[in-house]
Design a protein around this motif. Structure first.
Motif, PDB file in Angstrom:
ATOM      1  N   ARG A 293       6.741   9.831   0.861  1.00 22.98           N
ATOM      2  CA  ARG A 293       5.967   8.777   0.210  1.00 22.98           C
ATOM      3  C   ARG A 293       6.406   7.471   0.842  1.00 22.98           C
ATOM      4  NH1 ARG A 293       6.176   9.782  -5.109  1.00 22.98           N
ATOM      5  NH2 ARG A 293       4.045  10.544  -5.237  1.00 22.98           N
TER       6      ARG A 293
ATOM      7  N   LEU B 235       0.847  -1.189   0.000  1.00 22.66           N
ATOM      8  CA  LEU B 235       0.000   0.000   0.000  1.00 22.66           C
ATOM      9  C   LEU B 235       0.885   1.242   0.000  1.00 22.66           C
ATOM     10  CD1 LEU B 235      -2.452  -1.224   2.777  1.00 22.66           C
ATOM     11  CD2 LEU B 235      -2.758  -1.413   0.296  1.00 22.66           C
ATOM     12  N   VAL B 236       0.552   2.198  -0.848  1.00 25.07           N
ATOM     13  CA  VAL B 236       1.385   3.390  -1.012  1.00 25.07           C
ATOM     14  C   VAL B 236       0.596   4.631  -0.602  1.00 25.07           C
ATOM     15  CG1 VAL B 236       2.706   4.798  -2.641  1.00 25.07           C
ATOM     16  CG2 VAL B 236       2.691   2.309  -2.874  1.00 25.07           C
ATOM     17  N   GLY B 237       1.256   5.537   0.115  1.00 26.04           N
ATOM     18  CA  GLY B 237       0.625   6.783   0.514  1.00 26.04           C
ATOM     19  C   GLY B 237       1.639   7.892   0.628  1.00 26.04           C
ATOM     20  N   GLU B 238       1.160   9.121   0.621  1.00 24.66           N
ATOM     21  CA  GLU B 238       2.041  10.263   0.802  1.00 24.66           C
ATOM     22  C   GLU B 238       1.410  11.246   1.773  1.00 24.66           C
ATOM     23  OE1 GLU B 238       1.275  13.193  -2.902  1.00 24.66           O
ATOM     24  OE2 GLU B 238       2.158  11.250  -3.446  1.00 24.66           O
TER      25      GLU B 238
ATOM     26  N   ASP C  99      -2.842   7.977   4.425  1.00 21.59           N
ATOM     27  CA  ASP C  99      -3.115   7.943   2.994  1.00 21.59           C
ATOM     28  C   ASP C  99      -2.958   6.529   2.436  1.00 21.59           C
ATOM     29  OD1 ASP C  99      -3.738   9.404   0.564  1.00 21.59           O
ATOM     30  OD2 ASP C  99      -1.655   9.090  -0.031  1.00 21.59           O
ATOM     31  N   ALA C 100      -2.032   5.767   3.008  1.00 21.50           N
ATOM     32  CA  ALA C 100      -1.758   4.420   2.498  1.00 21.50           C
ATOM     33  C   ALA C 100      -2.778   3.397   2.971  1.00 21.50           C
ATOM     34  CB  ALA C 100      -0.355   3.983   2.908  1.00 21.50           C
TER      35      ALA C 100
ATOM     36  N   ALA D  51       5.556   3.071   1.585  1.00 25.37           N
ATOM     37  CA  ALA D  51       4.904   1.827   1.176  1.00 25.37           C
ATOM     38  C   ALA D  51       4.772   0.941   2.405  1.00 25.37           C
ATOM     39  CB  ALA D  51       5.716   1.129   0.092  1.00 25.37           C
TER      40      ALA D  51
END
Length: 852
Positions: free
Chosen positions: A715, A590-593, A829-830, A717
């Motif tokens: 950012r 899962l990716v978020g910033e 966010d992720a 993960a």
């Protein structure tokens, strides 16, 4: 026979002696003590060419072998290539870890250099964030010609001494006839000392004295050191008949060896009357809770001793209720920060002796030599000119050495015995007997219109100061003010209390409360932006203060602050551009910033003084005397650059004397982001005075105060199966005014970000229900290693400050503050879940993903 740096040494090691202490007793002070557990690598030496941690290497095993220390790796005239690389890359800040880091690096094979996270796993650095270390090992040169002045990446003046091991830290000194001090600490969270039987301890061979509360002055003071002494409650004694936390000092044993002093402590027999205790700050304020300081009150600076409340703030700006009623979106959440240790590799400690004139001399690892002199003189009824305090090169501070934790007791031992005395904390004592960052619980409620305008802010803050109030009220006020003053909101309510508990005291820590409150505010505002469907950068752009705005907050701690230069808009632009680029993440992760901002004042309210003097030596060189200590903050380098610029010379022609109360007039100390902006102003005035025919003296009182801005973006993960977090990209933008030294400023920022990443993702000091600290080693504490810290991309805003010297602003503390909320926003966010309690460890992230 042990061969050390090519010379045979035939002294037989003592039974059980480690190689580290043997080498230091032979005069090789480049071998440092950071942990005595094989965790930090500061003691690394080569045995037959292979690096070992000498603190866990028995000295007798070196018999017949070849030992090389940093002093034998190269010479000042012929540096080893790795020493030269560290010098060229400015691969250090305080320099305490540097000898060990160089010794490890010098032994790396080509293959090992390709995998530095593994190769350097046994060496810790608290200052640099490891990027400068990586640059050094790769041969990257970040330092410019030494002839350059302000604006150049000049290397630290003490750089050659740091990389060769000849830089002298607190205990790098051979003192004849030295006695050693050790302390018996309380096993109880709260107790009254009924009696202390010292007879068995005094019978130990080598024990010279035993000191109890009956030998100490019955006078209150604060371990916190501020120019304005009224900022801190006077609630502490050198040795007290009442102990209020597990680990408080009960008695001191002074002996001819550490072993004898430790044995003396073991043989002390103490009778205690155990008292009720409380470790939870909410319960501490409840009716019927044990009162921790029942004999003190407003006269000692405690606002409500009967409720264990040492300080409080209740203030309103505008009409918050009307602001919330007018909002289209309102969000509220409660956040909690953990106890964090400063983890300076050089622990607290001091040497003391009487000089030939009978004056008391203290050589201490301190950020505040002049304030410490004042405090010691008052405790022992000595004129200040009969006390001299000297700080050598200090091995890391981060606010932890803005305390008087050792000097008072060393002074008592020296005055009682008439002999030189040494007291050096163990790493365990550093965790359980020094100070930590204040744990905060912060509830934030915020409202905004659908157009993105903040309509109201409300803070409810609970600060756990531990058993003593050092810094507690000030940290609370500071944390609450600049955090909200960065936003234009006419309706703000703040309710904050600082509470005593029977736990290890908290104290000054990088950011001084701002990091804890910013952690909460920036995440609530991020959630509010989501609620109204607005980009978080745009939301902040709409609401932050602008150039020319007055700074306002409930209360009066921002009244003398001004925006003397403004670069927050540029910082936000840098963050927006960072978010436009993408980074690869492992498949299925899962990716978020996320991003956050922070503002900090340069200096405390009420004044912060610095004194400097400059004279020509007659051979083209100049001698600059300043009171400010050097502990990796880089101020010494900047001082040389300022003088060189003003006198049209080169920095290598500037000889600097510092951190000695005999050198100059009063200097408040190196803390509160004042090294460059306050002491630098005094240095600038001294240089201009000498250039225009004056006496070469400069003084600055620290007012008015400017503000600096920072923005952080990540950012990340996250592995949904384990909760493991990887930082894919880290970007930091700083408004530091005129950048005096780009390489050192970048290092300050990288180090601040790295330290904050540790506090956010892994670091925590645990307290048992009994009040005992259960985290007592680096191995338990999870200090970030090389493998844990990403490379941070650093950007500078282009501004010139109207207050700071030659347009410069502070940047020692502020990079720390926006990191935790930016990571919190990226995690949200992720994974779609807002996590509110630090640290964000993998197991907690996994639990959040499971909804538990």
């Amino acid at each position: 026979m042990i061969e050390i740096n090519g010379t045979d040494h035939d002294r037989t090691p003592r039974p059980g002696q480690c190689l580290r202490t043997y080498l230091r007793e032979e005069g090789f002070f480049g071998v440092k003590k950071g942990c005595d557990a094989g965790d930090c690598g500061a003691c690394t030496v080569h045995v037959d060419g292979k690096p070992v941690h000498s603190c866990v290497y028995p000295a007798f095993r070196a018999d017949g072998h070849r030992v090389t220390t940093i002093e034998g790796l190269g010479t000042p005239d012929a540096l080893h290539p790795v020493q030269q690389d560290f010098l060229d890359a400015q691969g250090f800040q305080c320099g305490f870890c540097t000898a060990g880091m160089i010794m490890t690096s010098a032994a790396l094979s080509a293959d090992q250099r390709e995998d530095l996270p593994r190769a350097l796993k046994g060496n810790l650095c608290r200052c640099t964030g490891y990027r400068a270390v990586a640059d050094a090992i790769s041969g990257t040169c970040g330092v410019t010609d030494r002839g350059c002045g302000v604006g150049s990446s000049l290397g630290a003046p003490a750089g050659p001494q740091v990389v060769t091991g000849s830089a002298r830290f607190t205990f790098d000194l051979d003192v004849p006839g030295l006695l050693h001090l050790k302390v018996l600490r309380s096993p109880h969270a709260h107790a009254r000392i009924v009696a202390v039987d010292t007879s068995a301890a005094l019978a130990v061979p080598g024990v010279e004295a035993v000191l109890t509360h009956k030998d100490a002055p019955d006078r209150l003071f604060s371990t916190a050191q501020h120019e304005n002494e009224a900022e801190d409650p006077y609630d502490t004694r050198v040795l007290d008949e009442v102990v209020r936390f597990v680990g408080q000092r009960v008695a001191a044993v002074v002996a001819t060896s550490e072993a004898a002093a430790e044995e003396g402590c073991r043989r002390l027999i103490v009778e205690y009357e155990v008292l009720p205790f409380v470790v939870d700050p909410v319960l501490a304020m409840a009716p019927g809770a044990p009162v921790i300081h029942p004999d003190k009150g407003m006269e000692e600076g405690i606002v409500r001793a009967e409720s264990n409340v040492v300080g409080e703030l209740h203030a309103t700006l505008g009409d918050p209720e009307a602001g919330f009623a007018a909002a289209d979106a309102v969000h509220s959440a409660t956040f909690r920060t953990a106890r964090v240790q400063h983890a300076s590799l050089e622990t607290h400690g001091a040497l003391g002796w009487l000089d030939d004139d009978g004056r008391l001399v203290l050589r201490s690892s301190t950020q505040t030599p002049f304030l410490t002199r004042r405090a010691v003189a008052r405790l022992y009824d000595l004129p200040q000119d009969r006390v001299r305090v000297v700080a050598g090169r200090v091995g890391g501070g981060f606010g932890g050495k803005q305390e008087m934790l050792v000097e008072d007791l060393v002074a008592l031992a020296v005055l009682r015995t008439g002999r030189p005395v040494k007291w050096e904390y163990t790493r365990s004592e550093q965790f359980s007997g020094a100070t930590t960052r204040h744990p905060f619980e912060v509830t934030v409620k915020a409202g905004a219109s659908s157009a993105g305008e903040l309509t109201a802010l409300q803070l409810t803050v609970l600060v756990n100061t531990g058993a003593y109030g050092n810094h507690g009220p000030s940290v609370m006020h500071h944390g609450c003010h600049e955090t909200v003053a960065v936003y234009k909101c006419g309706n703000i309510r703040t309710d904050a209390v600082t509470v005593y508990t029977n736990t290890v005291p908290a104290g000054a820590f990088r950011g001084y409360g701002l990091g804890q409150v910013t952690f909460a505010v920036e995440q609530v505002l991020d959630e509010l932006a989501r609620m109204i469907g607005m980009d978080p950068v745009t939301f902040r752009e709409l609401n932050v203060v602008r150039d020319g705005d007055d700074l306002t907050a409930p209360g009066d701690h921002v009244e003398d602050l001004g925006i003397a230069s403004y670069g927050l808009d540029q910082c936000l632009d840098h963050i927006r551009l960072a978010g436009a680029e993408s980074d690869a993440a492992p498949e299925g992760w899962l990716v978020g910033e996320g991003m956050a901002i922070a503002m900090i004042a340069a200096g405390p309210p009420g004044g912060h003084f610095a004194d400097a003097s400059l004279k020509a030596l007659g051979d083209g060189r100049y001698e600059l005397s300043v009171g400010t200590a050097e502990f990796g903050n880089g101020s010494t380098t900047v001082f040389a650059q300022i003088v060189a610029d003003e006198l049209a010379t080169t920095p290598d022609k500037v000889v600097i004397r510092q951190s000695d109360t005999d050198v100059v007039g009063h200097d408040t100390g190196a803390f509160a982001s004042t090294g460059v902006v306050v002491a630098g102003r005094a240095v600038l005035r001294a240089a201009r005075s000498l250039r225009t025919g004056g006496d070469g003296h400069g003084f600055f009182d620290g007012t008015p105060r400017s503000v600096a801005f920072n923005a952080q973006w990540f950012r990340v993960a996250i592995d949904p199966d384990t909760g493991e977090l990887r930082i894919l990209r880290s970007v930091h933008s700083a408004d530091a005014g005129t950048v005096m030294n780009p390489a050192q400023l970048r290092g300050q920022i990288e180090g601040g970000v790295a330290q904050a990443i540790g506090a956010t993702l892994s670091e925590h000091v645990d307290i048992a229900d009994t009040g005992e600290v259960t985290t007592t080693t680096f191995r338990q504490y999870h200090l970030p290693t090389f493998a844990d810290v990403p490379r941070t991309e650093v950007h500078f805003a282009d501004t010139t400050d109207a207050i700071g010297p030659l347009g410069a602003k502070s940047m020692s503390e502020s990079p720390f503050n926006p990191v935790a909320p930016a990571l919190g926003n990226a995690i949200r966010d992720a994974i779609g879940v807002r996590m509110t309690d630090l640290p964000y460890t993998a197991d907690r992230i996994w639990q959040a993903l499971q909804g538990s």
